[in-house]
Structure formats: structure tokens, C-alpha cells
Scaffold this motif. Structure first.
Motif, PDB file in Angstrom:
ATOM      1  N   GLN A  23       0.810  -1.167   0.272  1.00  0.00           N
ATOM      2  CA  GLN A  23       0.169  -0.023   0.020  1.00  0.00           C
ATOM      3  C   GLN A  23       0.766   1.367   0.097  1.00  0.00           C
ATOM      4  N   GLU A  24       2.008   1.187   0.807  1.00  0.00           N
ATOM      5  CA  GLU A  24       2.923   2.489   0.770  1.00  0.00           C
ATOM      6  C   GLU A  24       3.502   2.394  -0.654  1.00  0.00           C
ATOM      7  N   VAL A  25       3.892   1.236  -1.122  1.00  0.00           N
ATOM      8  CA  VAL A  25       4.668   1.681  -2.586  1.00  0.00           C
ATOM      9  C   VAL A  25       3.550   2.056  -3.451  1.00  0.00           C
ATOM     10  N   GLN A  26       2.271   1.700  -3.650  1.00  0.00           N
ATOM     11  CA  GLN A  26       1.102   2.502  -4.478  1.00  0.00           C
ATOM     12  C   GLN A  26       1.107   3.819  -4.121  1.00  0.00           C
ATOM     13  N   ALA A  27       0.832   4.139  -2.821  1.00  0.00           N
ATOM     14  CA  ALA A  27       0.879   5.529  -2.413  1.00  0.00           C
ATOM     15  C   ALA A  27       1.850   6.263  -3.009  1.00  0.00           C
ATOM     16  N   ALA A  28       3.174   5.841  -2.605  1.00  0.00           N
ATOM     17  CA  ALA A  28       4.382   6.725  -3.268  1.00  0.00           C
ATOM     18  C   ALA A  28       4.415   6.816  -4.817  1.00  0.00           C
ATOM     19  N   ALA A  29       3.785   5.738  -5.366  1.00  0.00           N
ATOM     20  CA  ALA A  29       3.694   5.910  -6.892  1.00  0.00           C
ATOM     21  C   ALA A  29       2.676   6.533  -7.443  1.00  0.00           C
ATOM     22  N   GLU A  30       1.566   6.768  -6.653  1.00  0.00           N
ATOM     23  CA  GLU A  30       0.129   7.759  -7.180  1.00  0.00           C
ATOM     24  C   GLU A  30       0.308   9.159  -6.289  1.00  0.00           C
ATOM     25  N   GLU A  31       1.370   9.361  -5.826  1.00  0.00           N
ATOM     26  CA  GLU A  31       1.367  10.395  -5.070  1.00  0.00           C
ATOM     27  C   GLU A  31       1.336  11.722  -5.791  1.00  0.00           C
ATOM     28  N   ARG A  32       1.895  11.791  -6.891  1.00  0.00           N
ATOM     29  CA  ARG A  32       1.852  13.069  -7.968  1.00  0.00           C
ATOM     30  C   ARG A  32       0.612  13.040  -8.824  1.00  0.00           C
ATOM     31  N   GLY A  33      -0.241  12.047  -8.284  1.00  0.00           N
ATOM     32  CA  GLY A  33      -1.346  12.133  -9.247  1.00  0.00           C
ATOM     33  C   GLY A  33      -2.011  10.602  -9.612  1.00  0.00           C
ATOM     34  N   MET A  71       2.427  10.033   4.686  1.00  0.00           N
ATOM     35  CA  MET A  71       2.527   9.959   3.096  1.00  0.00           C
ATOM     36  C   MET A  71       0.888   9.049   2.800  1.00  0.00           C
ATOM     37  N   LEU A  72       0.950   7.740   3.356  1.00  0.00           N
ATOM     38  CA  LEU A  72      -0.163   6.810   3.087  1.00  0.00           C
ATOM     39  C   LEU A  72      -1.529   7.535   3.381  1.00  0.00           C
ATOM     40  N   THR A  73      -1.480   8.192   4.644  1.00  0.00           N
ATOM     41  CA  THR A  73      -2.731   8.859   5.049  1.00  0.00           C
ATOM     42  C   THR A  73      -3.113   9.858   4.177  1.00  0.00           C
ATOM     43  N   ALA A  74      -2.232  10.911   3.861  1.00  0.00           N
ATOM     44  CA  ALA A  74      -2.590  11.920   2.968  1.00  0.00           C
ATOM     45  C   ALA A  74      -2.738  11.392   1.550  1.00  0.00           C
ATOM     46  N   TRP A  75      -2.528  10.305   0.884  1.00  0.00           N
ATOM     47  CA  TRP A  75      -2.639   9.665  -0.271  1.00  0.00           C
ATOM     48  C   TRP A  75      -4.409   9.193  -0.366  1.00  0.00           C
ATOM     49  N   GLU A  76      -4.569   8.487   0.794  1.00  0.00           N
ATOM     50  CA  GLU A  76      -5.874   7.934   0.993  1.00  0.00           C
ATOM     51  C   GLU A  76      -6.986   8.922   0.950  1.00  0.00           C
ATOM     52  N   ASP A  77      -6.465  10.155   1.970  1.00  0.00           N
ATOM     53  CA  ASP A  77      -7.595  11.491   1.986  1.00  0.00           C
ATOM     54  C   ASP A  77      -7.797  11.735   0.382  1.00  0.00           C
ATOM     55  N   SER A  78      -6.843  12.123  -0.338  1.00  0.00           N
ATOM     56  CA  SER A  78      -6.761  12.527  -1.661  1.00  0.00           C
ATOM     57  C   SER A  78      -7.649  11.668  -2.413  1.00  0.00           C
ATOM     58  N   ARG A  79      -7.609  10.566  -2.434  1.00  0.00           N
ATOM     59  CA  ARG A  79      -8.396   9.394  -3.040  1.00  0.00           C
ATOM     60  C   ARG A  79      -9.936   9.550  -2.584  1.00  0.00           C
ATOM     61  N   LEU A  80     -10.164   9.690  -1.524  1.00  0.00           N
ATOM     62  CA  LEU A  80     -11.489   9.999  -0.793  1.00  0.00           C
ATOM     63  C   LEU A  80     -12.146  11.053  -1.375  1.00  0.00           C
ATOM     64  N   ARG A  81     -11.399  12.348  -1.500  1.00  0.00           N
ATOM     65  CA  ARG A  81     -11.839  13.658  -1.831  1.00  0.00           C
ATOM     66  C   ARG A  81     -12.139  13.555  -3.474  1.00  0.00           C
ATOM     67  N   GLU A  82     -11.494  12.764  -4.169  1.00  0.00           N
ATOM     68  CA  GLU A  82     -11.431  12.456  -5.518  1.00  0.00           C
ATOM     69  C   GLU A  82     -12.901  11.812  -5.877  1.00  0.00           C
ATOM     70  N   HIS A  83     -12.943  10.761  -5.091  1.00  0.00           N
ATOM     71  CA  HIS A  83     -14.294   9.844  -5.191  1.00  0.00           C
ATOM     72  C   HIS A  83     -15.507  10.703  -4.900  1.00  0.00           C
ATOM     73  N   LEU A  84     -15.419  11.264  -3.850  1.00  0.00           N
ATOM     74  CA  LEU A  84     -16.675  12.290  -3.565  1.00  0.00           C
ATOM     75  C   LEU A  84     -16.849  13.355  -4.559  1.00  0.00           C
ATOM     76  N   ARG A  85     -15.972  13.885  -5.301  1.00  0.00           N
ATOM     77  CA  ARG A  85     -15.976  14.592  -6.333  1.00  0.00           C
ATOM     78  C   ARG A  85     -16.703  14.161  -7.557  1.00  0.00           C
ATOM     79  N   HIS A  86     -16.426  12.814  -7.908  1.00  0.00           N
ATOM     80  CA  HIS A  86     -16.906  12.062  -8.926  1.00  0.00           C
ATOM     81  C   HIS A  86     -18.305  11.798  -8.506  1.00  0.00           C
ATOM     82  N   GLU A  87     -18.687  11.386  -7.357  1.00  0.00           N
ATOM     83  CA  GLU A  87     -19.834  11.210  -7.222  1.00  0.00           C
ATOM     84  C   GLU A  87     -21.038  12.365  -7.193  1.00  0.00           C
ATOM     85  N   GLY A  88     -20.530  13.349  -6.841  1.00  0.00           N
ATOM     86  CA  GLY A  88     -21.200  14.679  -6.932  1.00  0.00           C
ATOM     87  C   GLY A  88     -21.446  15.043  -8.390  1.00  0.00           C
ATOM     88  N   TYR A  89     -20.503  14.779  -9.266  1.00  0.00           N
ATOM     89  CA  TYR A  89     -20.660  15.265 -10.685  1.00  0.00           C
ATOM     90  C   TYR A  89     -21.876  14.000 -11.236  1.00  0.00           C
TER      91      TYR A  89
END
Length: 464
Positions: A295-305, A339-357
Motif C-alpha cells: 500500500q505504501e509503494v502504491q501511495a508513493a507511486a500515485e502521490e503525484r496524481g 504519506m499513506l494517510t494523505a494519499w488515502e484522503d486525496s483518493r477519498l476527496r476525488e471519489h466524493l467529487r466524482h459522486e457529486g458530478y
């Protein structure tokens, strides 16, 4: 295939009479079968029902008195332990299609030896061709497909009665006098055949004995008495240092840990599902050596987007670019957790934005939107009044509120209210400010509520 051999026809003609007899012909030998009768369509034997029954006939054919004698002058002079080993491998196959190279590699013998013993099994009537292999297109050899059969001589020797016709006959009984010999053959067939040990010949000189402690026979106390070789050979004497049990699971070394992390990434990260495990293990070697989780390796790889379609980029190359130097940037476990917590929060915010659209936009001028706005406002005022009544006082005093004076139960109650209704968060921000609201309600609840309020602005913008 066409068949015109006379001996096979005679045996087939007498097959029905021999199967009806129940008197065993003790001492009957296994006669050689000619080449024309070594096919499934021309054999006089019957197909073995299972591997154990077939191995019973194999052991009968290897006995000295009733055993099979090959007709060829070269090669082995009869069936031996190697024949039993080859037959044992054929008995374990679901489809009897043993490759000569496979048997030679499995048993540690030459291919010519395997060919000799397969030929003896066919000549004894224990194997017959279903399809004969050979060289096919592109110079590739195809293995022959055999059928395990029990020769007619075995049934005659033990007085076995069968029913049915042709190779599909099935045994229904045996002579009383032959049941003892069948039991012995069944015990041999149940035991696993092992390769005999090759004993190295000892030279003609006498073996060396243990050295005695003294050099002179004048002092008998100085001599040492060697232990009895018979006791050591029989196992009666225990070893002074017994071996330790090695049943515990072995720990992964550095290379094993790298490959384990690579397999976890390939199984759980979608854009790495078709990558090569050794390549991923080499790319993430620094992270694996530092004790990272997948999970930490995935978060580090997808941290930039987030990574959607990889496109023309190779997934392993993209992972190598994203992971360059991250093991030094997040050297401690605390930094990796943040870093892992911040990545999970960003994914959650993105998911909420897509649900709102995906939600329909309410119309502010319609009567339904105005009714919904008034209903939400009244509900919020009523809930806040009820909560203040339960707490025996107003929700907030005039001016700034001391967050540190609240008890743990009060903080949890306010977070539960804010998580249930996003409009409460706006009142908290109005009373405490955004920083105080985040300190009281956590960043996750505030970000989620602000996202929902922003998406439903026409209905909730004038609630307060």
C-alpha cells in the motif's frame, strides 16, 4: 489400423472359453506378444481399472517363475527394478502418455534404457498403443499414447472370471486357490518402488579398524575399546547429539521479500496487473529492503496524481520513475504513514467529487428547490435546539469557544453530528473559524462536508 495376424485371431477366438473357466493354471508364464497385437484394437488383454490393479500384473510379470522373458538378444535380459520404476510412473499418470525424455530425466537413466523397458512392457501385453507418436511438423516429436492392459495369461494363471467383450471386460471373481498369490501381489503393488542404491565395490584389502589409544600393550588402561558395529548398524545406540527438528517455516531472505512485494503489487495495483514479477522486484528492491508494504509503494507511486490509462508507457518503467529516491525521502515509518494517510484522503476527496458530478443539479428558481431549502434550514435549527436542550445550555457561548475544555464524550458527539449532517460543519466554521473547526472535527469530516455543500450550493447556500 488394419490387422491380419493369425495368432491374435486364434487368441480372440478362444478368449470366450478361457474367461469362463475358474480353475487357475498355476505356473503359467507370460508369453511374448507379437508387434501386431500391441494395439488397443488387436490386443487380447483387458484394460486395467486402476493403477493398483495394473501394478499387480506388473509384479506378476517380473516374478522369476512366471515372469516374462524378452525375445530380443540385446538390451536387458528381463524385467527388473527399472521396469517397476517406469511402470510406477505410468500408473500415476491420468493419461498414459509418458514422454521418453521425461522418464529418462525423472529416473536418471538414458533414453535408450527407457525405450528398452517400454518395449518389454508392450511385448508382455501390459502396454498397448492407442496412438503411436512420431515426428510431426517443425521437427517436433510427439509422445505415444498407451493404454494400461492386463494380459490374458494373468487371468488364466489366477482363474479370474470376467464379463463383457473385448478390452472392456471386467473381473467378477477369482479361483479360491489363487487368492493367496493375488494377495501377495496386491501387497507388492501397494508398496512404493524405490530406486536401489548403487553400492561402490570395496577394494580387496581389509577394511581399516579404529585406532587404539595406546602404542604399547603394556598399559591396557591406555587403550580404547571401539563400540560394537552391530549395535550401531541396528540403531540400538542413540547418537550423543540428536538432530534438531526443522519443521518450522523458513523466513524469507532479502530476495524472497522483494519477490513477495512484487507479487502483492501485481495482484492489487490495477495498472501493474500485466507487469513482470522479476522486473517489479528489481525496481522496488530498495522499498522491500526498507520494510515497505505494497500500500505504501502504491501511495508513493500515485502521490503525484492518479494513474488512469498507462498508454504507451511501460508500467514497470512508470513505476521506476515514480519510485526513484522515495526510500530516502520517506526513510522513517512515521513519514511513510503520513504519506499513506494523505494519499488515502486525496483518493477519498476525488471519489466524493466524482459522486457529486453524477448527481443532478437542483434548480434554484423552482418551488421544489425553495421547499427543500426551507426544510433543511428548519431541520438544522430544530436539531441544534434539541442538542442544546440535552446539554443544559446553548451550543456555543458568545465569542470564542475553548475547545480544550470540552470532554471526550462531547467532542465525539459533535463529530457524530457533523458527519451525519454537513450543514453542522458550516455553523462550526462560522463560530470557531475553519482552523478551529478542523481541530475539533478532523480534516476528513470538514473536507467531506465542504465538498458536499459546494456541490449542493443552490439548495444550501442561504441556510445561514
Amino acid at each position: 489400423m488394419p490387422y491380419t495376424h493369425t495368432s491374435c485371431q486364434l487368441e480372440r477366438a478362444n478368449d470366450g472359453d478361457s474367461r469362463q473357466k475358474s480353475t487357475p493354471k498355476l505356473g503359467t508364464q507370460c508369453p511374448p506378444i507379437v508387434t501386431a497385437c500391441q494395439w488397443i484394437s488387436t490386443t487380447t488383454g483387458r484394460i486395467a481399472t486402476d493403477g493398483h490393479t495394473w501394478m499387480t500384473a506388473i509384479h506378476w510379470a517380473t516374478e522369476p517363475k512366471t515372469g516374462y522373458t524378452p525375445t530380443r538378444n540385446h538390451g536387458p535380459r528381463g524385467m527388473n527394478a527399472t521396469t517397476l520404476l517406469i511402470a510406477q510412473e505410468c500408473a500415476n499418470l491420468k493419461e498414459c502418455r509418458p514422454g521418453i525424455a521425461y522418464l529418462a530425466r525423472k529416473l536418471g537413466v538414458s533414453e535408450r534404457t527407457v525405450e528398452y523397458h517400454l518395449g518389454m512392457l508392450r511385448e508382455a501385453g501390459l502396454l498397448v498403443y492407442r496412438t503411436k507418436g512420431g515426428r510431426v511438423a517443425q521437427g517436433r516429436d510427439e509422445a505415444s499414447v498407451y493404454e494400461r492392459t492386463i494380459p490374458l495369461a494373468f487371468d488364466e494363471a489366477h482363474g479370474i472370471r470376467t464379463i463383457g467383450e473385448g478390452v472392456q471386460r471386467r473381473p467378477v471373481g477369482a479361483a479360491e486357490a489363487a487368492r493367496k498369490s493375488l494377495g501377495k501381489l496386491a501387497k507388492k503393488a501397494a508398496r512404493k518402488v524405490r530406486r536401489p542404491r548403487r553400492r561402490t565395490p570395496v577394494s580387496g584389502q581389509s577394511r581399516c579398524t579404529l585406532m587404539e589409544g595406546g602404542t604399547s600393550s603394556a598399559f591396557p588402561a591406555a587403550s580404547s575399546i571401539p563400540p560394537s558395529e552391530t549395535r550401531l548398524a541396528s540403531g540400538d545406540s542413540s547418537h550423543p547429539t540428536p538432530k534438531k527438528a526443522t519443521s518450522r517455516p523458513q523466513k524469507l531472505n532479502k530476495i524472497g521479500r522483494r519477490h513477495q512485494l512484487a507479487r502483492q503489487l501485481i495482484q492489487n495495483v490495477p495498472w501493474l496487473s500485466r507487469a513482470s514479477a522479476p522486473r517489479i522486484a528489481w525496481i522496488a528492491r530498495h522499498c522491500a529492503d526498507a520494510g515497505w508494504q505494497w500500500q505504501e509503494v502504491q501511495a508513493a507511486a500515485e502521490e503525484r496524481g492518479p494513474i488512469g490509462e498507462v498508454g504507451s508507457f511501460r508500467p514497470s518503467g512508470l513505476l521506476a520513475y515514480r519510485l526513484k529516491g522515495v526510500h530516502q525521502l520517506y526513510a522513517s515509518q512515521t513519514a511513510r504513514h503520513a504519506m499513506l494517510t494523505a494519499w488515502e484522503d486525496s483518493r477519498l476527496r476525488e471519489h466524493l467529487r466524482h459522486e457529486g458530478y453524477d448527481q443532478p443539479t437542483p434548480e434554484a428558481d423552482s418551488t421544489t428547490a425553495q421547499a427543500a431549502q426551507q426544510s433543511i434550514t428548519d431541520t438544522f435549527h430544530q436539531e441544534r435546539a434539541n442538542w442544546a436542550a440535552e446539554q443544559d445550555g446553548p451550543m456555543y457561548a458568545e465569542g470564542a469557544v475553548d475547545i480544550h475544555s470540552l470532554t471526550r464524550e462531547e467532542v465525539l458527539a459533535q463529530r457524530e453530528l457533523a458527519a451525519a449532517d454537513p450543514t453542522f460543519v458550516r455553523s462550526f466554521i462560522a463560530e470557531l473559524g475553519e482552523q478551529g473547526a478542523r481541530q475539533l472535527l478532523t480534516h476528513r469530516i470538514v473536507n467531506q462536508a465542504l465538498t458536499l455543500l459546494r456541490l449542493n450550493t443552490p439548495a444550501l447556500a442561504n441556510a445561514f
